[in-house]
Design a protein around this motif. Structure first.
Motif, PDB file in Angstrom:
ATOM      1  N   GLU A 123       0.494  -1.151  -0.024  1.00 23.38           N
ATOM      2  CA  GLU A 123      -0.024  -0.032  -0.052  1.00 23.38           C
ATOM      3  C   GLU A 123       0.931   1.076   0.321  1.00 23.38           C
ATOM      4  N   GLY A 125       0.186   5.314   1.125  1.00 21.64           N
ATOM      5  CA  GLY A 125      -0.524   6.015   1.032  1.00 21.64           C
ATOM      6  C   GLY A 125       0.240   7.514   1.789  1.00 21.64           C
ATOM      7  N   ARG A 126      -0.241   8.085   2.232  1.00 21.30           N
ATOM      8  CA  ARG A 126       0.785   9.883   2.644  1.00 21.30           C
ATOM      9  C   ARG A 126       0.880   9.788   3.899  1.00 21.30           C
ATOM     10  N   ASN A 127       2.295  10.543   4.309  1.00 17.46           N
ATOM     11  CA  ASN A 127       2.720  10.451   5.801  1.00 17.46           C
ATOM     12  C   ASN A 127       2.276  12.036   6.902  1.00 17.46           C
ATOM     13  N   ARG A 133       4.157   6.817   0.511  1.00 16.82           N
ATOM     14  CA  ARG A 133       5.001   6.014   1.534  1.00 16.82           C
ATOM     15  C   ARG A 133       4.373   4.856   1.382  1.00 16.82           C
ATOM     16  N   THR A 135       3.387   2.094   2.958  1.00 12.47           N
ATOM     17  CA  THR A 135       3.047   1.980   4.355  1.00 12.47           C
ATOM     18  C   THR A 135       2.392   0.109   4.727  1.00 12.47           C
TER      19      THR A 135
END
Length: 191
Positions: A123, A125-127, A133, A135
């Motif tokens: 996956e 995703g946003r940090n 990133r 995740t």
């Protein structure tokens, strides 16, 4: 290079694991392999890969001599999607290493898992800084033979992840350094 006590203890543990395999090899192979194992336990290795930009986000990935090259690219809309993305390569490295580690662990108990099939999914995703990133990575390994034909499979399953250099390094968080240089070698950024 002199090894510290923890390094020597780790090397002795690694050697004892490998020694389970050595009796099955002809003497002419076992002795040189034992020496190689001991040497590798007391020294670290440095490897490299060279990446050369070809166009836009397309990069030629050149592995060490004799290991070949592949073309990497970012997925659309950023890149053209003509090769694996860095996330593909990360997941492939983890899946390959875990598969090899499972084959090794099963082999210690005189088993052969047959033609494994391993699938890695991840996956993105946003940090907290809103940057993309990876995740999470999920790796699914399917044995190529019936589990009940593999001696001591329970023990192999308990151990194999510890043998995987890549996934255990990712799990622990890999320290790394980045240096940016001009064409003449002048360092622009290091850290």
């Amino acid at each position: 290079m002199t090894a510290t006590l923890p390094e020597r203890q780790a090397a002795e543990k690694m050697l004892s694991l490998y020694m389970n395999i050595l009796p099955n090899l002809p003497t002419c192979h076992a002795q040189p392999l034992a020496i190689q194992i001991m040497e590798s336990c007391f020294m670290s290795e440095t490897h490299s890969v060279t990446i050369t930009r070809q166009d836009k986000f397309k990069f030629l990935i050149d592995f060490e001599p004799g290991l070949g090259q592949i073309m990497g690219d970012e997925a659309p809309p950023i890149g053209d999607g003509t090769g694996p993305t860095p996330a593909h390569l990360l997941a492939a490295a983890m899946a390959n290493c875990l598969s090899a580690s499972l084959v090794f662990a099963i082999g210690k108990f005189k088993g052969d898992p047959g033609h494994l099939v391993t699938t890695a999914t991840w996956e993105v995703g946003r940090n907290e800084q809103n940057r993309l990133r990876v995740t999470g990575v999920n790796v699914a390994i399917t044995l190529g033979v019936a589990a009940d034909t593999l001696p001591r499979l329970d023990r192999a399953l308990e151990q194999f992840e510890d043998f995987c250099t890549v996934s255990q390094s990712v799990r622990a968080g890999i320290p790394f350094n980045v240096t940016v240089k001009e064409m003449d070698g002048t360092v622009l950024k290091q850290g």
